[in-house]
Write a protein that holds these residues in place. Structure first.
Motif, PDB file in Angstrom:
ATOM      1  N   ASN A 121      -4.461  -0.647  -7.285  1.00  0.00           N
ATOM      2  CA  ASN A 121      -4.625  -0.192  -5.966  1.00  0.00           C
ATOM      3  C   ASN A 121      -4.169  -1.195  -4.817  1.00  0.00           C
ATOM      4  OD1 ASN A 121      -6.555  -2.219  -5.951  1.00  0.00           O
ATOM      5  ND2 ASN A 121      -8.349  -0.966  -6.109  1.00  0.00           N
ATOM      6  N   HIS A 122      -4.911  -1.390  -3.859  1.00  0.00           N
ATOM      7  CA  HIS A 122      -4.229  -1.952  -2.539  1.00  0.00           C
ATOM      8  C   HIS A 122      -4.704  -3.562  -2.917  1.00  0.00           C
ATOM      9  CE1 HIS A 122      -3.784   1.592   0.229  1.00  0.00           C
ATOM     10  NE2 HIS A 122      -3.251   1.843  -0.813  1.00  0.00           N
ATOM     11  N   HIS A 123      -5.688  -4.046  -3.911  1.00  0.00           N
ATOM     12  CA  HIS A 123      -5.889  -5.150  -4.163  1.00  0.00           C
ATOM     13  C   HIS A 123      -5.764  -5.717  -5.386  1.00  0.00           C
ATOM     14  CE1 HIS A 123      -8.228  -4.427  -0.367  1.00  0.00           C
ATOM     15  NE2 HIS A 123      -8.601  -3.443  -0.910  1.00  0.00           N
ATOM     16  N   TYR A 124      -5.433  -7.073  -5.504  1.00  0.00           N
ATOM     17  CA  TYR A 124      -5.416  -7.660  -6.819  1.00  0.00           C
ATOM     18  C   TYR A 124      -6.604  -7.210  -7.925  1.00  0.00           C
ATOM     19  CZ  TYR A 124      -1.250 -10.738  -5.335  1.00  0.00           C
ATOM     20  OH  TYR A 124      -0.467 -11.292  -4.944  1.00  0.00           O
ATOM     21  N   ASP A 125      -6.222  -6.608  -9.048  1.00  0.00           N
ATOM     22  CA  ASP A 125      -7.062  -6.444 -10.148  1.00  0.00           C
ATOM     23  C   ASP A 125      -8.539  -5.916  -9.876  1.00  0.00           C
ATOM     24  OD1 ASP A 125      -5.095  -7.746 -11.737  1.00  0.00           O
ATOM     25  OD2 ASP A 125      -6.264  -9.887 -10.762  1.00  0.00           O
ATOM     26  N   GLU A 126      -8.200  -4.981  -8.658  1.00  0.00           N
ATOM     27  CA  GLU A 126      -9.468  -4.144  -8.517  1.00  0.00           C
ATOM     28  C   GLU A 126      -9.443  -2.725  -8.974  1.00  0.00           C
ATOM     29  OE1 GLU A 126     -10.823  -5.223  -4.409  1.00  0.00           O
ATOM     30  OE2 GLU A 126     -10.932  -7.092  -4.908  1.00  0.00           O
ATOM     31  N   GLY A 127      -8.423  -2.100  -9.267  1.00  0.00           N
ATOM     32  CA  GLY A 127      -8.415  -0.875  -9.420  1.00  0.00           C
ATOM     33  C   GLY A 127      -9.268  -0.249 -10.681  1.00  0.00           C
ATOM     34  N   PRO A 163       0.814  -1.079   0.112  1.00  0.00           N
ATOM     35  CA  PRO A 163       0.071   0.020   0.035  1.00  0.00           C
ATOM     36  C   PRO A 163       0.780   1.311  -0.008  1.00  0.00           C
ATOM     37  CG  PRO A 163      -1.113  -1.594   1.443  1.00  0.00           C
ATOM     38  CD  PRO A 163       0.450  -2.188   0.879  1.00  0.00           C
ATOM     39  N   PHE A 164       1.929   1.257   0.709  1.00  0.00           N
ATOM     40  CA  PHE A 164       2.762   2.577   0.976  1.00  0.00           C
ATOM     41  C   PHE A 164       3.318   3.002  -0.631  1.00  0.00           C
ATOM     42  CE2 PHE A 164       6.004  -0.713   1.876  1.00  0.00           C
ATOM     43  CZ  PHE A 164       6.975  -0.351   1.209  1.00  0.00           C
ATOM     44  N   LEU A 165       3.662   1.780  -1.219  1.00  0.00           N
ATOM     45  CA  LEU A 165       4.031   2.236  -2.731  1.00  0.00           C
ATOM     46  C   LEU A 165       3.007   2.833  -3.675  1.00  0.00           C
ATOM     47  CD1 LEU A 165       6.631   2.325  -4.338  1.00  0.00           C
ATOM     48  CD2 LEU A 165       6.513  -0.184  -4.880  1.00  0.00           C
ATOM     49  N   VAL A 166       1.836   1.924  -3.562  1.00  0.00           N
ATOM     50  CA  VAL A 166       0.855   2.368  -4.385  1.00  0.00           C
ATOM     51  C   VAL A 166       0.367   3.962  -3.849  1.00  0.00           C
ATOM     52  CG1 VAL A 166      -1.758   2.128  -4.863  1.00  0.00           C
ATOM     53  CG2 VAL A 166      -0.157   0.126  -4.291  1.00  0.00           C
ATOM     54  N   ASP A 167       0.188   4.078  -2.682  1.00  0.00           N
ATOM     55  CA  ASP A 167       0.047   5.386  -2.272  1.00  0.00           C
ATOM     56  C   ASP A 167       1.021   6.696  -2.770  1.00  0.00           C
ATOM     57  OD1 ASP A 167      -2.246   4.221  -1.200  1.00  0.00           O
ATOM     58  OD2 ASP A 167      -1.620   4.443   0.786  1.00  0.00           O
ATOM     59  N   ALA A 168       2.270   6.151  -3.125  1.00  0.00           N
ATOM     60  CA  ALA A 168       3.261   7.273  -3.564  1.00  0.00           C
ATOM     61  C   ALA A 168       3.046   7.462  -4.913  1.00  0.00           C
ATOM     62  CB  ALA A 168       4.504   6.519  -3.261  1.00  0.00           C
ATOM     63  N   PHE A 169       2.326   6.672  -5.877  1.00  0.00           N
ATOM     64  CA  PHE A 169       2.038   6.967  -6.997  1.00  0.00           C
ATOM     65  C   PHE A 169       0.635   6.924  -7.599  1.00  0.00           C
ATOM     66  CE2 PHE A 169       6.660   5.822  -6.652  1.00  0.00           C
ATOM     67  CZ  PHE A 169       7.135   6.655  -7.693  1.00  0.00           C
TER      68      PHE A 169
END
Length: 190
Positions: A141-147, A90-96
Motif C-alpha cells: 500500500n502507500h506505507h512501508y510494511d502496512e499492507g 502511490p500512483f504505481l501502487v494504485d495502478a496495481f
C-alpha cells in the motif's frame, strides 16, 4: 500466461528462487526484473537466467510514469517486491491494486516500517530477546510494511542466535514460501 515483474535492490536471492520456481512452467513467466541499483547482485542472477533487466533512477521512479507504462505494456499480472528498498509511489501502487506484493523479514506488525529491512530487522529481533521471528508476505500500500498480510511463517530464535543466525533462518523461510505463495496468488487462492 501470467506474467510477473520482480523489483529488487540487492543480492537477488529471493528473485532467483522465484525465477527458478517458475522456470519450466508454461502458465507463468517472470518477464522482467527491475532494479534501482546498478551494482545489485540481482543483475547477474537475471542475466544467468536470461531475464531482461530494467534499470531506473529515483527521479524516473517517483516523477514519471515510465515504470508504470512498461509494466502495463508488458501485461504484468503481478508485481513482486523482493528486497526492494524504495517506497513505491502511490500512483504505481494504485495502478496495481491487490496485484503488488512484498516480503518482509519479520512477523509484522513487529519490526516493520522505514529503515527496518534486512540486517537491521535481525539485529533488532536479537536485541529485543525475541523467542521467534519469521516472514510476512503482504500486499503493498502507500506505507512501508502496512499492507494487508497474505501469509506469515515463523521460526524459533535461540538465546544464543546472532543476527546472522536469524538471517539464515529467515532466508530459508523466504526461499521456501515466497514462490509458493506467489503461485497461490496467481491461481486466486489467498
Amino acid at each position: 500466461m501470467k506474467r510477473l515483474a520482480i523489483f529488487a535492490s540487492g543480492s537477488g536471492s529471493n528473485a532467483e528462487q522465484i525465477c527458478l520456481y517458475f522456470l519450466h512452467r508454461d502458465d507463468v513467466e517472470v518477464s522482467l526484473i527491475f532494479t534501482n541499483n546498478p551494482q545489485a547482485g540481482v543483475i547477474k542472477r537475471a542475466c544467468k537466467l536470461q531475464i531482461p533487466v530494467v534499470f531506473f533512477d529515483k527521479k524516473t521512479f517517483y516523477e514519471t510514469g515510465k515504470i508504470q507504462q512498461i509494466l502495463q505494456n508488458e501485461g504484468i499480472d503481478l508485481v513482486v517486491l523482493a528486497g526492494f528498498m524504495m517506497l513505491v509511489p502511490p500512483f504505481l501502487v494504485d495502478a496495481f491494486p491487490k496485484r503488488m506484493i512484498n516480503i518482509h523479514p519479520a512477523l509484522l506488525p513487529k519490526y516493520g516500517g522505514k529503515g527496518m529491512y534486512g540486517h537491521h530487522v535481525h539485529e533488532a529481533v536479537v536485541k529485543a530477546g525475541e523467542k521467534e521471528s519469521g516472514i510476512s508476505i503482504h500486499y503493498v500500500n502507500h506505507h512501508y510494511d502496512e499492507g494487508d498480510i497474505i501469509f506469515q511463517a515463523s521460526c524459533d530464535i535461540d538465546p544464543s542466535d546472532t543476527p546472522d543466525d536469524v538471517a539464515n533462518k529467515i532466508h530459508k523461510l523466504e526461499h521456501e514460501n515466497y514462490p509458493r505463495v506467489i503461485d497461490q496468488i496467481l491461481s486466486g487462492q489467498p
